[in-house]
Write a protein that holds these residues in place. Structure first.
Motif, short mmCIF file in Angstrom:
data_model
loop_
_atom_site.label_atom_id
_atom_site.label_comp_id
_atom_site.label_asym_id
_atom_site.label_seq_id
_atom_site.Cartn_x
_atom_site.Cartn_y
_atom_site.Cartn_z
N TRP A 105 0.84 -1.20 0.00
CA TRP A 105 0.00 0.00 0.00
C TRP A 105 0.87 1.25 0.00
CZ3 TRP A 105 -4.47 1.70 -1.36
CH2 TRP A 105 -4.92 2.93 -0.91
N ALA A 106 1.93 1.25 0.79
CA ALA A 106 2.81 2.41 0.84
C ALA A 106 3.46 2.66 -0.53
CB ALA A 106 3.88 2.22 1.90
N SER A 107 3.89 1.59 -1.17
CA SER A 107 4.49 1.71 -2.49
C SER A 107 3.47 2.21 -3.51
CB SER A 107 5.04 0.36 -2.93
OG SER A 107 5.52 0.40 -4.24
N TYR A 108 2.26 1.68 -3.42
CA TYR A 108 1.20 2.09 -4.34
C TYR A 108 0.87 3.57 -4.17
CZ TYR A 108 -3.50 2.65 -6.21
OH TYR A 108 -4.61 3.11 -6.87
N THR A 109 0.66 3.99 -2.93
CA THR A 109 0.29 5.39 -2.70
C THR A 109 1.41 6.33 -3.12
OG1 THR A 109 1.00 5.25 -0.38
CG2 THR A 109 -1.33 4.92 -0.83
N LYS A 110 2.64 5.91 -2.89
CA LYS A 110 3.78 6.74 -3.30
C LYS A 110 3.81 6.86 -4.83
CE LYS A 110 8.82 6.83 -3.02
NZ LYS A 110 10.02 6.10 -2.57
N GLY A 111 3.57 5.75 -5.52
CA GLY A 111 3.56 5.76 -6.99
C GLY A 111 2.43 6.60 -7.55
N VAL A 112 1.25 6.43 -6.98
CA VAL A 112 0.09 7.20 -7.47
C VAL A 112 0.29 8.69 -7.18
CG1 VAL A 112 -2.38 7.62 -7.17
CG2 VAL A 112 -1.53 5.28 -7.37
N ALA A 113 0.84 8.99 -6.01
CA ALA A 113 1.09 10.39 -5.68
C ALA A 113 2.07 11.01 -6.69
CB ALA A 113 1.62 10.52 -4.26
N ALA A 114 3.08 10.24 -7.06
CA ALA A 114 4.05 10.74 -8.04
C ALA A 114 3.39 10.96 -9.40
CB ALA A 114 5.22 9.77 -8.18
N ILE A 115 2.52 10.03 -9.79
CA ILE A 115 1.82 10.18 -11.07
C ILE A 115 0.91 11.41 -11.05
CG2 ILE A 115 0.04 9.15 -12.56
CD1 ILE A 115 1.24 6.41 -11.81
N VAL A 116 0.16 11.58 -9.98
CA VAL A 116 -0.73 12.73 -9.86
C VAL A 116 0.07 14.02 -9.87
CG1 VAL A 116 -2.35 13.91 -8.30
CG2 VAL A 116 -2.59 11.46 -8.73
N ASP A 117 1.20 14.02 -9.18
CA ASP A 117 2.04 15.21 -9.14
C ASP A 117 2.57 15.55 -10.54
OD1 ASP A 117 3.33 17.32 -7.68
OD2 ASP A 117 5.22 16.21 -7.91
N LYS A 118 3.06 14.55 -11.25
CA LYS A 118 3.56 14.79 -12.61
C LYS A 118 2.42 15.24 -13.53
CE LYS A 118 7.58 11.75 -12.76
NZ LYS A 118 8.18 10.56 -13.38
N ALA A 119 1.26 14.62 -13.35
CA ALA A 119 0.12 14.99 -14.19
C ALA A 119 -0.30 16.43 -13.93
CB ALA A 119 -1.06 14.05 -13.93
N SER A 120 -0.24 16.85 -12.67
CA SER A 120 -0.65 18.22 -12.35
C SER A 120 0.33 19.23 -12.93
CB SER A 120 -0.78 18.40 -10.84
OG SER A 120 0.48 18.33 -10.22
N LYS A 121 1.60 18.86 -13.00
CA LYS A 121 2.60 19.78 -13.54
C LYS A 121 2.49 19.91 -15.06
CE LYS A 121 5.89 19.17 -9.82
NZ LYS A 121 7.13 18.56 -9.37
N SER A 122 2.04 18.82 -15.71
CA SER A 122 1.95 18.89 -17.17
C SER A 122 0.51 19.09 -17.65
CB SER A 122 2.52 17.60 -17.78
OG SER A 122 1.77 16.49 -17.37
N ALA A 123 -0.39 19.35 -16.72
CA ALA A 123 -1.80 19.57 -17.10
C ALA A 123 -1.94 20.91 -17.81
CB ALA A 123 -2.67 19.53 -15.85
N PRO A 124 -2.88 20.97 -18.71
CA PRO A 124 -3.10 22.24 -19.43
C PRO A 124 -3.64 23.31 -18.48
CG PRO A 124 -4.72 20.60 -20.10
CD PRO A 124 -3.77 19.92 -19.18
N ALA A 125 -3.44 24.53 -18.88
CA ALA A 125 -3.92 25.66 -18.07
C ALA A 125 -5.43 25.56 -17.90
CB ALA A 125 -3.55 26.98 -18.75
N GLY A 126 -5.90 25.91 -16.72
CA GLY A 126 -7.33 25.89 -16.43
C GLY A 126 -7.83 24.57 -15.88
#
Length: 179
Positions: A105-126
């Motif tokens: 679970w710790a590994s999964y949450t860490k991985g998902v958090a990293a994916i969400v973080d990367k997605a938020s940085k490359s998300a389009p404006a708005g």
């Protein structure tokens, strides 16, 4: 940009490693259980042979009653010892399986958090509202799982204490019965 294939491959590697740990642990625990049962069978066989030999050499009813009481007590002690050891093996296995689940679970949450973080940085404006909603949902589900995990540990600890107290009471009662 997010490379979903890399993340998917990494999740798969972690899942294979965890499945391997789980399988190895299962085999190890099966071996322990097999050894316990073989030892219990040896003891039961030896006690049976000893009891049969003792019964064959009985000369009067009093001696037969004494032998019967002796082997009944021995049987209760063996059963208590077996059940205590079996419970200890099960508790140990449960703790090890829980450890693997927590690690996963710790590994999964860490991985998902990293994916969400990367997605938020490359998300389009708005898209801030959508990204924040995803982060909030993920944080809430992680917090809910953590609470569930804590509650489960408390229940397991209470059950463990109850079983150990019952075993101690049974041992005490058997000892008092001997006297």
């Amino acid at each position: 940009m997010i490379n979903a294939n890399e993340h998917f491959a990494e999740f798969n590697k972690v899942n294979v490693a965890n499945a391997t740990k789980f399988a190895a642990l299962s085999i190890e625990n099966a071996e322990k259980l097999f050894k316990l049962n073989m030892n219990a069978a040896r003891i039961a066989f030896a006690q049976g042979v000893e009891g049969a030999q003792a019964a064959a050499s009985v000369k009067d009813v009093q001696e037969l009653l004494a032998i019967r009481a002796k082997y009944a007590e021995s049987g209760v002690q063996s059963a208590l010892s077996y059940s205590r050891t079996l419970y200890d093996l099960a508790s140990e296995a449960q703790a090890e399986y829980s450890s693997i689940a927590e690690e996963s679970w710790a590994s999964y949450t860490k991985g998902v958090a990293a994916i969400v973080d990367k997605a938020s940085k490359s998300a389009p404006a708005g898209s801030d509202v959508a990204v924040n909603a995803i982060k909030s949902t993920f944080a809430a589900s992680t917090a809910a799982f953590d609470q569930f995990q804590k509650a489960t540990k408390q229940v397991v600890n209470i059950a463990d204490a109850s079983v150990r107290a019952a075993a101690a009471n049974a041992t005490t009662a058997t000892a008092k019965g001997r006297k």
